[in-house]
Design an enzyme around this catalytic site. Structure first.
Site, PDB file in Angstrom:
ATOM      1  CE1 TYR A  21      25.286  -5.778  10.725  1.00 25.34           C
ATOM      2  CE2 TYR A  21      23.810  -6.885   9.210  1.00 25.34           C
ATOM      3  CZ  TYR A  21      24.759  -6.935  10.210  1.00 25.34           C
ATOM      4  OH  TYR A  21      25.172  -8.145  10.695  1.00 25.34           O
ATOM      5  CG  ASP A  45      24.969 -14.089  12.520  1.00 23.33           C
ATOM      6  OD1 ASP A  45      24.375 -15.070  12.044  1.00 23.33           O
ATOM      7  OD2 ASP A  45      25.517 -13.223  11.816  1.00 23.33           O
TER       8      ASP A  45
END
Length: 133
Positions: A21, A45
Site C-alpha cells: 500500500y 481518511d
C-alpha cells in the site's frame, strides 16, 4: 501446517499488504492500490470524515493522492490482530510551499481473500507539522 504456522503466514501476508500500500502510493500506482481492496471496501481518511464506499469512489479518492507529490514511510511494526492490522507511517508533502509531515496510523480489516474491506486513517491537526520541527 499447524494453526500457529497458518497464523504466521496470514500475518505476513497482511504485513505485506501494508508495505505494498505504501509502496504503491509512493510509486503513484493507482491500479496497484485498488488491487488491494475488496469490491465494496470502505475508506475513512481521516477517521470522522465521510466514509468512501466501493471501487468507483475509491478510484476517485486515490486518483487525487497519486497526483500529489507524497512520500510515505512506515515508522513502526505492523500490528496484526485477527483479520485486522494497524501500522504507523509518516506522510511528507509540501503544503503551500512548506514541507510538512503528518504522523498517521492506518487500520485495515481484511476479508477471507486477503483483500482490504475497511481502511481507517487515524490522524488529526496535532499530527501535522512543518517538517523542520
Amino acid at each position: 501446517m499447524t494453526d500457529s504456522e497458518k497464523e504466521l503466514v496470514i500475518a505476513q501476508q497482511y504485513s505485506d499488504v501494508a508495505d505494498s500500500y505504501l509502496r504503491y502510493l509512493n510509486e503513484k500506482n493507482l491500479e496497484g492500490i485498488l488491487s488491494l481492496y475488496a469490491e465494496n471496501a470502505t475508506v475513512e481518511d481521516p477517521v470522522g470524515s465521510d466514509v468512501i464506499t466501493g471501487k468507483v469512489e475509491l478510484r476517485k479518492f486515490y486518483s487525487k493522492a497519486v497526483n500529489m507529490d507524497l512520500v510515505l514511510t512506515r515508522t513502526g511494526q505492523v500490528r496484526v490482530a485477527g483479520v485486522e492490522i494497524a501500522f504507523p507511517f509518516q506522510l511528507r508533502m509540501n503544503v503551500d510551499g512548506v514541507p510538512m509531515v503528518t504522523d498517521i496510523i492506518d487500520v485495515f480489516r481484511f476479508d477471507e481473500a486477503g483483500k482490504i474491506v475497511s481502511m481507517r486513517a487515524f490522524w488529526g491537526p496535532f499530527n501535522h507539522k512543518p517538517a523542520n520541527e
